[in-house]
Design a protein around this motif. Structure first.
Motif, PDB file in Angstrom:
ATOM      1  N   ARG A  50       0.848  -1.195   0.000  1.00 44.95           N
ATOM      2  CA  ARG A  50       0.000   0.000   0.000  1.00 44.95           C
ATOM      3  C   ARG A  50       0.883   1.244   0.000  1.00 44.95           C
ATOM      4  O   ARG A  50       2.078   1.185   0.264  1.00 44.95           O
ATOM      5  N   ASP A  51       0.270   2.389  -0.278  1.00 48.21           N
ATOM      6  CA  ASP A  51       0.987   3.658  -0.295  1.00 48.21           C
ATOM      7  C   ASP A  51       1.493   3.959   1.117  1.00 48.21           C
ATOM      8  O   ASP A  51       0.701   4.158   2.042  1.00 48.21           O
ATOM      9  N   ALA A  52       2.807   3.986   1.279  1.00 51.09           N
ATOM     10  CA  ALA A  52       3.408   4.142   2.609  1.00 51.09           C
ATOM     11  C   ALA A  52       3.130   5.515   3.209  1.00 51.09           C
ATOM     12  O   ALA A  52       2.954   5.639   4.425  1.00 51.09           O
ATOM     13  N   LYS A  53       3.074   6.553   2.364  1.00 51.92           N
ATOM     14  CA  LYS A  53       2.830   7.900   2.890  1.00 51.92           C
ATOM     15  C   LYS A  53       1.411   8.014   3.444  1.00 51.92           C
ATOM     16  O   LYS A  53       1.188   8.629   4.489  1.00 51.92           O
ATOM     17  N   ILE A  54       0.441   7.419   2.732  1.00 55.09           N
ATOM     18  CA  ILE A  54      -0.937   7.433   3.219  1.00 55.09           C
ATOM     19  C   ILE A  54      -1.038   6.621   4.500  1.00 55.09           C
ATOM     20  O   ILE A  54      -1.691   7.031   5.476  1.00 55.09           O
ATOM     21  N   ALA A  55      -0.379   5.455   4.529  1.00 54.95           N
ATOM     22  CA  ALA A  55      -0.404   4.605   5.723  1.00 54.95           C
ATOM     23  C   ALA A  55       0.207   5.335   6.917  1.00 54.95           C
ATOM     24  O   ALA A  55      -0.329   5.289   8.031  1.00 54.95           O
ATOM     25  N   ALA A  56       1.334   6.014   6.694  1.00 50.41           N
ATOM     26  CA  ALA A  56       1.998   6.745   7.774  1.00 50.41           C
ATOM     27  C   ALA A  56       1.093   7.838   8.319  1.00 50.41           C
ATOM     28  O   ALA A  56       1.005   8.047   9.537  1.00 50.41           O
ATOM     29  N   ASN A  57       0.404   8.539   7.435  1.00 49.08           N
ATOM     30  CA  ASN A  57      -0.489   9.618   7.853  1.00 49.08           C
ATOM     31  C   ASN A  57      -1.630   9.079   8.710  1.00 49.08           C
ATOM     32  O   ASN A  57      -1.984   9.680   9.735  1.00 49.08           O
ATOM     33  N   TRP A  58      -2.199   7.955   8.319  1.00 47.01           N
ATOM     34  CA  TRP A  58      -3.292   7.366   9.099  1.00 47.01           C
ATOM     35  C   TRP A  58      -2.809   6.898  10.474  1.00 47.01           C
ATOM     36  O   TRP A  58      -3.485   7.076  11.481  1.00 47.01           O
ATOM     37  N   GLY A 110      -5.290  -1.259   7.063  1.00 45.86           N
ATOM     38  CA  GLY A 110      -4.865  -1.418   5.674  1.00 45.86           C
ATOM     39  C   GLY A 110      -6.047  -1.590   4.740  1.00 45.86           C
ATOM     40  O   GLY A 110      -6.081  -1.032   3.643  1.00 45.86           O
ATOM     41  N   LYS A 111      -7.052  -2.340   5.184  1.00 45.52           N
ATOM     42  CA  LYS A 111      -8.241  -2.551   4.356  1.00 45.52           C
ATOM     43  C   LYS A 111      -9.055  -1.265   4.208  1.00 45.52           C
ATOM     44  O   LYS A 111      -9.695  -1.042   3.171  1.00 45.52           O
ATOM     45  N   LEU A 112      -9.033  -0.422   5.232  1.00 44.79           N
ATOM     46  CA  LEU A 112      -9.711   0.877   5.120  1.00 44.79           C
ATOM     47  C   LEU A 112      -9.027   1.736   4.066  1.00 44.79           C
ATOM     48  O   LEU A 112      -9.689   2.410   3.270  1.00 44.79           O
ATOM     49  N   ILE A 113      -7.698   1.718   4.050  1.00 45.87           N
ATOM     50  CA  ILE A 113      -6.948   2.460   3.040  1.00 45.87           C
ATOM     51  C   ILE A 113      -7.278   1.932   1.642  1.00 45.87           C
ATOM     52  O   ILE A 113      -7.401   2.694   0.679  1.00 45.87           O
ATOM     53  N   ASP A 114      -7.466   0.610   1.529  1.00 49.15           N
ATOM     54  CA  ASP A 114      -7.848   0.020   0.245  1.00 49.15           C
ATOM     55  C   ASP A 114      -9.204   0.550  -0.223  1.00 49.15           C
ATOM     56  O   ASP A 114      -9.406   0.799  -1.415  1.00 49.15           O
ATOM     57  N   LEU A 115     -10.149   0.702   0.716  1.00 47.98           N
ATOM     58  CA  LEU A 115     -11.483   1.190   0.359  1.00 47.98           C
ATOM     59  C   LEU A 115     -11.435   2.629  -0.156  1.00 47.98           C
ATOM     60  O   LEU A 115     -12.241   3.020  -0.992  1.00 47.98           O
ATOM     61  N   ILE A 116     -10.479   3.406   0.370  1.00 50.87           N
ATOM     62  CA  ILE A 116     -10.294   4.778  -0.135  1.00 50.87           C
ATOM     63  C   ILE A 116      -9.685   4.727  -1.526  1.00 50.87           C
ATOM     64  O   ILE A 116     -10.107   5.441  -2.433  1.00 50.87           O
ATOM     65  N   ASP A 144     -14.606  -3.597  14.498  1.00 49.60           N
ATOM     66  CA  ASP A 144     -15.111  -4.273  13.300  1.00 49.60           C
ATOM     67  C   ASP A 144     -14.269  -3.938  12.074  1.00 49.60           C
ATOM     68  O   ASP A 144     -13.560  -2.935  12.045  1.00 49.60           O
ATOM     69  N   SER A 145     -14.401  -4.782  11.047  1.00 49.45           N
ATOM     70  CA  SER A 145     -13.692  -4.531   9.797  1.00 49.45           C
ATOM     71  C   SER A 145     -14.364  -3.383   9.057  1.00 49.45           C
ATOM     72  O   SER A 145     -15.580  -3.181   9.182  1.00 49.45           O
ATOM     73  N   PRO A 146     -13.611  -2.628   8.266  1.00 48.28           N
ATOM     74  CA  PRO A 146     -14.203  -1.493   7.542  1.00 48.28           C
ATOM     75  C   PRO A 146     -15.268  -1.928   6.543  1.00 48.28           C
ATOM     76  O   PRO A 146     -16.283  -1.251   6.378  1.00 48.28           O
ATOM     77  N   ALA A 147     -15.072  -3.072   5.890  1.00 44.70           N
ATOM     78  CA  ALA A 147     -16.051  -3.549   4.905  1.00 44.70           C
ATOM     79  C   ALA A 147     -17.394  -3.817   5.573  1.00 44.70           C
ATOM     80  O   ALA A 147     -18.452  -3.481   5.026  1.00 44.70           O
TER      81      ALA A 147
END
Length: 281
Positions: A142-150, A177-183, A205-208
């Motif tokens: 996944r995008d590391a910069k987005i992950a770091a920000n979250w 990570g799955k939430l970032i995928d949904l974005i 709970d899971s984001p899905a």
């Protein structure tokens, strides 16, 4: 002591320091405190100080005026320890990745800023969590910069409010990570993702599951969005005149109307493009 001086000045002992990060903060605070005292013509008092991890400061606990107050005792005579080079090399080979090395890797491989990388490697559990968020079973990471920000902006704040450590986080690294995928795949917008995250913090709970149960899936159907856009333009004749008169900031008003009509679930990028196309046409 001043640079170049061989004089050993008075020392202060600090207690209640239970992590490397807090030890660093205590040292930095004491260094500044003692320099300010000497620069002001004062003298450092020999004492025991308590470290306050909430405020990152030390404060006086009790004074110690004499050597016997410290219960000093001489070291016993210890036999020398002799290690051959093979033993040393073996230990070196088995050492884990140390914080400075990991920080350098985050900057080089993930493109993170030195500050963000430093925050993430300050505690091992945080670094492990972050790397689990970045990793993905397929299609690369996944995008590391987005992950770091979250992790730094959203997760840290939520955990701090709850007084929970990252190893006990109700939001697992896999679910973040799955939430970032949904974005990334436009299932939810950034604004809705924050709403989903707040529920994740409370329920685990899971984001899905949350998106499905709450009906938060982003509207990407151009027909449904276009209907809301047309309605907003029709209802805002005055705003249309302002926009055509050169006030492009009024576009935000139209976006707000469309998002309100769609419950905040319309794709923001699609909304902006469609509005501009229609208003400029």
């Amino acid at each position: 002591r001043p640079v170049g001086s061989s004089e050993l000045r008075t020392r202060a002992e600090t207690k209640n320091v239970n992590s490397v990060r807090f030890a660093m903060q205590a040292i930095e605070y004491e260094a500044m405190r003692q320099v300010e005292i000497y620069d002001g013509g004062g003298e450092v008092v020999q004492e025991t100080r308590l470290f306050d991890s909430q405020k990152s400061v030390t404060r006086s606990m009790r004074s110690k005026e004499h050597t016997h107050d410290y219960r000093y005792f001489p070291d016993p005579d210890l036999l020398p320890l002799v290690f051959d080079q093979a033993f040393v090399d073996g230990i070196k080979k088995d050492l884990p990745e140390l914080p400075d090395e990991r920080k350098g890797r985050y900057v080089k491989d993930f493109g993170l800023s030195p500050y963000d990388a430093g925050v993430l490697v300050a505690e091992k559990d945080t670094a492990v969590y972050f790397e689990e968020v970045v990793s993905k079973d397929k299609d690369g990471g996944r995008d590391a910069k987005i992950a770091a920000n979250w992790v730094i902006s959203n997760l840290f704040g939520a955990l701090n409010d709850k007084g929970v450590s990252i190893e006990n986080s109700p939001v697992t690294a896999d679910n973040l990570g799955k939430l970032i995928d949904l974005i990334s795949d436009d299932t939810v917008s950034g604004r809705i993702a924050k709403e989903v995250f707040e529920i994740m913090i409370e329920t685990g709970d899971s984001p899905a599951k949350i998106v499905e149960e709450k009906g938060l899936k982003q509207i990407t159907d151009s027909g449904a969005i276009e209907a809301a856009v047309d309605a907003a333009i029709a209802a805002g004749e005055k705003q249309v005149e302002q926009y055509k008169g050169g006030n492009e900031k009024i576009l935000g008003w139209f976006v707000g109307q469309v998002m309100k009509a769609t419950g905040g679930k319309a794709n923001p990028g699609t909304v902006n493009k469609m509005l501009k196309d229609k208003l400029d046409g």
